[in-house]
Structures are given as structure tokens and as C-alpha cells.
Design a protein around this motif. Structure first.
Motif, PDB file in Angstrom:
ATOM      1  N   ALA A   1      39.303  37.092  39.261  1.00 19.66           N
ATOM      2  CA  ALA A   1      40.058  35.994  39.878  1.00 19.66           C
ATOM      3  C   ALA A   1      39.150  34.791  40.138  1.00 19.66           C
ATOM      4  N   ARG A   2      37.933  35.029  40.572  1.00 20.57           N
ATOM      5  CA  ARG A   2      36.989  33.933  40.821  1.00 20.57           C
ATOM      6  C   ARG A   2      36.628  33.220  39.520  1.00 20.57           C
TER       7      ARG A   2
ATOM      8  N   THR B   1      38.433  42.974  40.295  1.00 25.05           N
ATOM      9  CA  THR B   1      39.590  42.090  40.470  1.00 25.05           C
ATOM     10  C   THR B   1      39.165  40.769  41.098  1.00 25.05           C
ATOM     11  N   ARG B   2      38.375  40.841  42.137  1.00 24.10           N
ATOM     12  CA  ARG B   2      37.902  39.619  42.798  1.00 24.10           C
ATOM     13  C   ARG B   2      37.042  38.780  41.866  1.00 24.10           C
TER      14      ARG B   2
ATOM     15  N   VAL C   1      45.766  40.711  37.512  1.00 23.84           N
ATOM     16  CA  VAL C   1      45.480  39.295  37.761  1.00 23.84           C
ATOM     17  C   VAL C   1      46.288  38.494  36.744  1.00 23.84           C
TER      18      VAL C   1
ATOM     19  N   ALA D   1      47.081  34.368  35.860  1.00 20.00           N
ATOM     20  CA  ALA D   1      46.583  33.049  36.229  1.00 20.00           C
ATOM     21  C   ALA D   1      47.264  31.967  35.400  1.00 20.00           C
TER      22      ALA D   1
ATOM     23  N   PRO E   1      44.747  31.781  39.981  1.00 26.16           N
ATOM     24  CA  PRO E   1      44.993  33.215  39.873  1.00 26.16           C
ATOM     25  C   PRO E   1      45.891  33.765  40.980  1.00 26.16           C
TER      26      PRO E   1
ATOM     27  N   LEU F   1      47.282  37.796  42.302  1.00 33.10           N
ATOM     28  CA  LEU F   1      47.014  39.224  42.149  1.00 33.10           C
ATOM     29  C   LEU F   1      48.295  40.031  42.268  1.00 33.10           C
TER      30      LEU F   1
END
Length: 109
Positions: free
Chosen positions: A26-27, A22-23, A50, A52, A36, A38
């Protein structure tokens, strides 16, 4: 005596894998100029892992899959499509991506 080769396989728990993927997704979205968010609730009662907002107003949704079993038991991903312009599966590098459908995008994080 020669040193024996050692094979080390990192095994993450499902929550740790989910968090890491997930991180990473998003990055990547942020690096691509998207904003983004969550755990976004959708009007149909589903929750996007996610979501965005893109620079031109487009909406992308990333469905995070923590492993093969997570993908096999969760078939609700088609219910996200009406709420986005772009749809991706986000998986860890060790995920067998060849089992994923062709039409969504793929993020390996």
C-alpha cells in the motif's frame, strides 16, 4: 579465541507477515501516486487485499502472499484480473519469487 559467526533468522507469523507485506504494498502504491484501499470486495465475491486507483484512473490489485503454502493453496488470483488494469503479487523478501507466474507484476515488501 575468535568470535563465532552468529546467524539470526527472523521468523514472522503468517498474520504478521501478511500485515507487513500489505502495508508495504500500500505504501509503494501511494508513493507511485495511487490511492490504495485494503480488503476491497469485488462483484464476483472475491476480496482484493490491496486495490489502488491510479492517477489516470487505472485500477491496480495486489494479491498478498504470506508464504509459499499460501500461494500453493490459493489459486483464485486469476479471478481478480477482470477487475483491474494492473495485477501484482506482493510478497516478503524471503518468498521464493521464482515460483510465481511470469505475467503478473511483483512487489517485494
Amino acid at each position: 579465541m575468535p568470535a563465532a559467526a552468529v546467524h539470526i533468522e527472523l521468523v514472522f507469523s503468517r498474520p504478521a507477515t501478511t500485515l507487513s507485506v500489505t502495508r508495504g504494498a500500500a505504501r509503494l502504491m501511494a508513493d507511485m501516486g495511487y490511492a490504495p484501499l485494503l480488503e476491497v470486495g469485488l462483484p464476483n465475491g472475491r476480496r482484493a487485499d490491496v486495490m489502488a486507483l491510479g492517477p489516470r484512473g487505472e485500477i491496480a490489485i495486489c494479491e498478498v502472499k504470506s508464504g509459499l503454502e499460501d500461494f500453493r493453496v490459493d489459486r483464485k488470483w486469476g479471478e481478480y484480473r477482470p477487475y483491474c488494469d494492473l495485477f501484482y503479487f506482493a510478497v516478503a523478501p524471503e518468498f521464493p519469487s521464482d515460483i510465481l507466474p511470469d505475467e503478473p507484476g511483483l512487489i517485494v515488501a
